[in-house]
Design a protein around this motif. Sequence first.
Motif, mmCIF file in Angstrom:
data_model
loop_
_atom_site.group_PDB
_atom_site.id
_atom_site.type_symbol
_atom_site.label_atom_id
_atom_site.label_comp_id
_atom_site.label_asym_id
_atom_site.label_seq_id
_atom_site.Cartn_x
_atom_site.Cartn_y
_atom_site.Cartn_z
ATOM 1 N N ARG A 214 24.420 -0.260 -19.106
ATOM 2 C CA ARG A 214 23.422 -1.032 -19.859
ATOM 3 C C ARG A 214 22.057 -0.358 -19.787
ATOM 4 O O ARG A 214 21.342 -0.262 -20.791
ATOM 5 C CB ARG A 214 23.361 -2.453 -19.300
ATOM 6 C CG ARG A 214 22.381 -3.381 -20.039
ATOM 7 C CD ARG A 214 22.586 -4.811 -19.586
ATOM 8 N NE ARG A 214 23.861 -5.318 -20.106
ATOM 9 C CZ ARG A 214 24.638 -6.190 -19.463
ATOM 10 N NH1 ARG A 214 24.291 -6.636 -18.257
ATOM 11 N NH2 ARG A 214 25.764 -6.610 -20.008
ATOM 12 N N GLY A 215 21.694 0.135 -18.591
ATOM 13 C CA GLY A 215 20.421 0.826 -18.456
ATOM 14 C C GLY A 215 20.362 2.111 -19.252
ATOM 15 O O GLY A 215 19.295 2.530 -19.707
ATOM 16 N N GLY A 216 21.523 2.743 -19.455
ATOM 17 C CA GLY A 216 21.558 3.947 -20.281
ATOM 18 C C GLY A 216 21.168 3.667 -21.714
ATOM 19 O O GLY A 216 20.602 4.537 -22.392
ATOM 20 N N TRP A 217 21.471 2.464 -22.181
ATOM 21 C CA TRP A 217 21.118 2.120 -23.571
ATOM 22 C C TRP A 217 19.717 1.537 -23.687
ATOM 23 O O TRP A 217 18.976 1.877 -24.610
ATOM 24 C CB TRP A 217 22.151 1.147 -24.143
ATOM 25 C CG TRP A 217 23.009 1.800 -25.176
ATOM 26 C CD1 TRP A 217 22.844 1.769 -26.532
ATOM 27 C CD2 TRP A 217 24.155 2.634 -24.947
ATOM 28 N NE1 TRP A 217 23.822 2.536 -27.160
ATOM 29 C CE2 TRP A 217 24.632 3.064 -26.209
ATOM 30 C CE3 TRP A 217 24.822 3.052 -23.800
ATOM 31 C CZ2 TRP A 217 25.744 3.883 -26.341
ATOM 32 C CZ3 TRP A 217 25.927 3.861 -23.925
ATOM 33 C CH2 TRP A 217 26.376 4.273 -25.190
ATOM 34 N N THR A 218 19.352 0.654 -22.752
ATOM 35 C CA THR A 218 18.044 0.015 -22.874
ATOM 36 C C THR A 218 16.905 0.910 -22.402
ATOM 37 O O THR A 218 15.781 0.782 -22.874
ATOM 38 C CB THR A 218 18.020 -1.281 -22.044
ATOM 39 O OG1 THR A 218 18.211 -0.976 -20.649
ATOM 40 C CG2 THR A 218 19.126 -2.231 -22.503
ATOM 41 N N GLY A 219 17.201 1.799 -21.446
ATOM 42 C CA GLY A 219 16.144 2.647 -20.900
ATOM 43 C C GLY A 219 15.206 1.920 -19.961
ATOM 44 O O GLY A 219 14.161 2.458 -19.582
ATOM 45 N N ASP A 220 15.557 0.683 -19.580
ATOM 46 C CA ASP A 220 14.681 -0.124 -18.724
ATOM 47 C C ASP A 220 14.965 0.054 -17.237
ATOM 48 O O ASP A 220 14.303 -0.567 -16.407
ATOM 49 C CB ASP A 220 14.835 -1.618 -19.071
ATOM 50 C CG ASP A 220 14.368 -1.916 -20.483
ATOM 51 O OD1 ASP A 220 13.533 -1.151 -20.997
ATOM 52 O OD2 ASP A 220 14.843 -2.916 -21.069
ATOM 53 N N LEU A 221 15.952 0.873 -16.894
ATOM 54 C CA LEU A 221 16.339 1.025 -15.493
ATOM 55 C C LEU A 221 15.453 2.086 -14.831
ATOM 56 O O LEU A 221 15.410 3.233 -15.272
ATOM 57 C CB LEU A 221 17.810 1.434 -15.416
ATOM 58 C CG LEU A 221 18.572 1.080 -14.134
ATOM 59 C CD1 LEU A 221 18.630 -0.430 -13.933
ATOM 60 C CD2 LEU A 221 19.973 1.662 -14.180
ATOM 61 N N SER A 222 14.756 1.682 -13.783
ATOM 62 C CA SER A 222 13.897 2.629 -13.075
ATOM 63 C C SER A 222 14.747 3.575 -12.236
ATOM 64 O O SER A 222 15.936 3.338 -11.997
ATOM 65 C CB SER A 222 12.928 1.875 -12.164
ATOM 66 O OG SER A 222 13.627 1.226 -11.112
ATOM 67 N N ALA A 223 14.132 4.655 -11.762
ATOM 68 C CA ALA A 223 14.853 5.614 -10.920
ATOM 69 C C ALA A 223 15.339 4.947 -9.640
ATOM 70 O O ALA A 223 16.452 5.214 -9.168
ATOM 71 C CB ALA A 223 13.944 6.799 -10.596
ATOM 72 N N TYR A 224 14.520 4.060 -9.069
ATOM 73 C CA TYR A 224 14.911 3.347 -7.855
ATOM 74 C C TYR A 224 16.125 2.454 -8.115
ATOM 75 O O TYR A 224 17.061 2.417 -7.313
ATOM 76 C CB TYR A 224 13.736 2.517 -7.356
ATOM 77 C CG TYR A 224 14.059 1.663 -6.155
ATOM 78 C CD1 TYR A 224 14.108 2.207 -4.874
ATOM 79 C CD2 TYR A 224 14.320 0.294 -6.305
ATOM 80 C CE1 TYR A 224 14.410 1.426 -3.768
ATOM 81 C CE2 TYR A 224 14.626 -0.493 -5.212
ATOM 82 C CZ TYR A 224 14.670 0.065 -3.953
ATOM 83 O OH TYR A 224 14.979 -0.708 -2.861
ATOM 84 N N GLU A 225 16.114 1.736 -9.230
ATOM 85 C CA GLU A 225 17.228 0.852 -9.562
ATOM 86 C C GLU A 225 18.494 1.653 -9.857
ATOM 87 O O GLU A 225 19.598 1.256 -9.468
ATOM 88 C CB GLU A 225 16.856 -0.018 -10.762
ATOM 89 C CG GLU A 225 15.772 -1.043 -10.467
ATOM 90 C CD GLU A 225 15.255 -1.714 -11.716
ATOM 91 O OE1 GLU A 225 14.807 -2.878 -11.630
ATOM 92 O OE2 GLU A 225 15.274 -1.070 -12.793
#
Length: 266
Positions: A226-237
């Motif tokens: 999901r983060g790959g598509w939204t781009g909202d995932l931080s490096a820490y997450e």
Amino acid sequence: MSATHTTPRPAAATTPLSRMTALARAELTLLGRTRGALVAALFVPLVMPVSVRSAAAEMDLAGAGLNTGTLVLPAAIGFSLLFAVYSVLVGVFVVRREELVLKRLRTGELRDVEILAGSALPAALTGLAQCLLLTVGCVALLDLSAPSAPHLAVLGLLLGLVMCAALAAATASFTRTGESAQATPMPLMLVSMIGSGMFWPLELMPDRVASVCELLPLTPVVTLVRGGWTGDLSAYEALGASATAVAWILVAVFAVRRWFRWEPRR
């Protein structure tokens, strides 16, 4: 007239890759003859995302920074990993053990890890192909844009394939018969579908519940895809999700090394 003697040719040397490929080819043939496994692997993951799309209409996805596509696509990949890889492989390992196939394979050149990897390869490739097909379908039908961080989606998928294969071998360790192999995968599958963000995103859960659900095996896979598509995932997450997935893989590998049985229980 003297007889001519021919020197026998030395046996062709084999490599781990060639041995696993030969085993995977044989396993693919056996898998194709199992109708129940084929239905679970090929058709169920294609149908389940429809129910997720229906449920999405009743959720406030926009408030969580999501849309129908970013809910359905990770769920579809999760269904494929659970049904086409995890559930199928539990049955494969148990049935091959009960039929003494694993025991016979250990008497040859194959090492233990090659037997498990070669047996898992057809289901893993089926799951991979299905995930790619579902991705194309979701992008086309749900008007998804290109992924903002495709490397995270790829990482999540690869970790998911390895994890589900390892967890399947671990589950098979505690499964007595081929009949019970239909039931023993169900707890993990149900918990994953309910708590790993497939039907209900973690962003819409209470904080305490979401914190617990983050530790479930399939949650990091869904989170990374999901983060790959939204781009909202931080490096820490992203690092935290990857570490959780790797931890589950290590736990599964430990369980397999400790408890996996190569012969039927007597």
